[in-house]
Design an enzyme around this catalytic site. Structure first.
Site, PDB file in Angstrom:
ATOM      1  CB  CYS A 171      -0.893  -0.012   1.243  1.00 36.81           C
ATOM      2  SG  CYS A 171      -1.908   1.463   1.474  1.00 36.81           S
ATOM      3  CB  THR A 180      -0.187   3.146   4.421  1.00 39.82           C
ATOM      4  OG1 THR A 180      -1.373   3.886   4.145  1.00 39.82           O
ATOM      5  CG2 THR A 180       0.165   3.283   5.894  1.00 39.82           C
ATOM      6  CG  HIS A 201       3.333   7.535   3.304  1.00 38.91           C
ATOM      7  ND1 HIS A 201       3.843   8.744   2.896  1.00 38.91           N
ATOM      8  CD2 HIS A 201       2.136   7.403   2.674  1.00 38.91           C
ATOM      9  CE1 HIS A 201       2.991   9.322   2.060  1.00 38.91           C
ATOM     10  NE2 HIS A 201       1.952   8.520   1.906  1.00 38.91           N
ATOM     11  CG  HIS A 219      -2.875  -2.058   5.647  1.00 38.34           C
ATOM     12  ND1 HIS A 219      -1.737  -1.300   5.643  1.00 38.34           N
ATOM     13  CD2 HIS A 219      -3.699  -1.505   4.730  1.00 38.34           C
ATOM     14  CE1 HIS A 219      -1.857  -0.322   4.765  1.00 38.34           C
ATOM     15  NE2 HIS A 219      -3.038  -0.426   4.190  1.00 38.34           N
ATOM     16  CD  GLU A 220      -3.224  -2.614   0.178  1.00 37.37           C
ATOM     17  OE1 GLU A 220      -2.857  -3.199  -0.869  1.00 37.37           O
ATOM     18  OE2 GLU A 220      -3.361  -1.381   0.244  1.00 37.37           O
ATOM     19  CB  CYS A 264     -14.591   3.173  15.719  1.00 36.08           C
ATOM     20  SG  CYS A 264     -13.838   2.865  17.334  1.00 36.08           S
ATOM     21  CB  ILE A 320      -7.243   4.198  -4.227  1.00 40.82           C
ATOM     22  CG1 ILE A 320      -6.546   3.170  -3.325  1.00 40.82           C
ATOM     23  CG2 ILE A 320      -8.639   4.498  -3.680  1.00 40.82           C
ATOM     24  CD1 ILE A 320      -6.310   3.652  -1.907  1.00 40.82           C
ATOM     25  NE  ARG A 372       0.814   4.787  -9.896  1.00 36.16           N
ATOM     26  CZ  ARG A 372       1.183   4.956  -8.643  1.00 36.16           C
ATOM     27  NH1 ARG A 372       0.946   6.116  -8.038  1.00 36.16           N
ATOM     28  NH2 ARG A 372       1.780   3.980  -7.981  1.00 36.16           N
ATOM     29  CB  ILE A 428      -4.450  12.909   3.304  1.00 32.76           C
ATOM     30  CG1 ILE A 428      -5.314  11.699   3.696  1.00 32.76           C
ATOM     31  CG2 ILE A 428      -4.135  13.761   4.534  1.00 32.76           C
ATOM     32  CD1 ILE A 428      -4.629  10.726   4.617  1.00 32.76           C
ATOM     33  CB  ILE A 464     -13.913   8.772   1.986  1.00 32.16           C
ATOM     34  CG1 ILE A 464     -15.058   9.369   1.164  1.00 32.16           C
ATOM     35  CG2 ILE A 464     -13.973   7.241   1.982  1.00 32.16           C
ATOM     36  CD1 ILE A 464     -16.436   8.943   1.595  1.00 32.16           C
TER      37      ILE A 464
END
Length: 341
Positions: free
Chosen positions: A38, A40, A43, A63-64, A107, A175, A200, A264, A286
């Site tokens: 990702c 992220t 980063h 996390h993917e 949350c 994305i 891209r 962001i 989002i």
């Protein structure tokens, strides 16, 4: 077990050996098959300002993923050994007002897999069973491994009714390209995506957008005229975080237009707020995916014929993880998959 970890407070990711995670009463133990890199993770690899403030060191990242259930906590129901799963990377508290109201994606106590707790760049991962999502048999491991970012795209794109609408997507990262493909698939009229990265933009063309516009070479207003658009875009999907792109979006939105923002921007971004006010624009932030409505929609979109395969451009063994990060950092890639088999 083998894992990719942030071991030092400096640029890089390292292959290391860490203990296999323990399964709690409400958890699943997942044997990882494939993971995706990702933005992220890039980063974290680069150890930028956000990472320095956020990531504990050492930390297993990622996390993917897609994997197979190999262990089940004693309180867990609804899963069996051998189930193929991906999972929601946002771990929520279950007790705040939004969680108890069914709005778990909002949350206020969210923690992130591979950000605040050990991630999936490892042979095994433990997550709460609540966060796991069973993958239908007719969806490949490659596609299942990118459900997390695909979910960001789906959540953003489906924030508003798109049928018959003209949609502007700013930012042709993976994305953004997937969001544009979703918009076209569900019935938008014109889907225009903008960027300055020609590689891209070409991926976006392969995914079926109406026009992929390099704004360094072509005027968006000229493209709108070419398409016969006289009143502006109905829906904007801001995926870039680039202030010039957002300002252009505000300029080209129709009155009463709706904007979903996933990118962001810098905290000090300035815009002409009179355009928001006098055009009566609606702007929605989002974050992540709706649990688990977005996940069901992801599976259904693929099962109904949405083809995401062009967005996966590189595949490597996890032993060649450095090549994967190099591809991601080059800007000349879509999604990069690492195989753990």
């Amino acid at each position: 077990m083998k894992a990719l970890s942030k071991l030092k407070a400096e640029e890089g990711i390292w292959m290391t050996d860490v203990p296999e995670p323990e399964v709690g009463h409400n958890d699943l133990l997942i044997k990882i098959r494939k993971t995706a890199i990702c933005g992220t993770d890039v980063h974290i690899y680069n150890w930028d300002e956000w990472s320095q403030k956020t990531i504990p060191v050492p930390m297993v990242v990622g996390h993917e993923y897609v994997g197979e259930v190999v262990g089940i906590g004693q309180e867990v129901k609804g899963f069996k050994i051998g189930d193929r799963v991906s999972g929601e990377g946002h771990i929520t508290c279950g007790h705040c007002r939004n969680c108890r109201g069914g709005r778990t994606h909002l949350c206020r106590n969210t923690t992130g897999v591979g950000v605040n707790r050990p991630g999936c760049f490892a042979e095994y991962l433990v997550i709460p069973a609540f966060n796991a999502f069973k993958i239908p048999d007719n969806i490949s491991d490659d596609l299942a491994s990118i459900f997390d970012p695909f979910g960001n795209a789906v959540h953003t794109a489906l924030s508003f009714d798109l049928v018959g609408e003209d949609v502007l997507v700013s930012g042709a990262g993976p994305i953004g390209v997937m969001a544009a493909a979703v918009a076209k698939h569900v019935g938008a009229r014109h889907v225009v995506i903008t960027d300055v990265n020609e590689y891209r933009l070409e991926l976006a063309r392969k995914m079926g957008v109406t026009r992929a516009v390099n704004v360094a070479k072509e005027s968006l207003n000229d493209v709108m005229a070419e398409l016969g658009m006289t009143e502006g875009f109905d829906v904007g999907l801001e995926m870039s975080g680039a202030p010039p792109a957002f300002r252009t979006m505000l300029d080209t939105m129709n009155h009463g237009g709706r904007i979903a923002m996933l990118g962001i921007p810098p905290s000090d971004m300035s815009i002409d707020w009179t355009k928001v006010i006098f055009k009566g624009l609606f702007i929605k932030g989002i974050y992540g995916r709706e649990m688990f409505e977005t996940w069901y929609k992801m599976a259904a979109l693929i099962q109904s014929g949405l083809d995401l395969s062009p967005i996966i451009t590189h595949r490597f063994s996890v032993d060649d993880f450095q090549k994967g990060f190099d591809a991601m950092c080059s800007g000349q890639s879509g999604k990069v998959i690492l195989s753990w088999d």
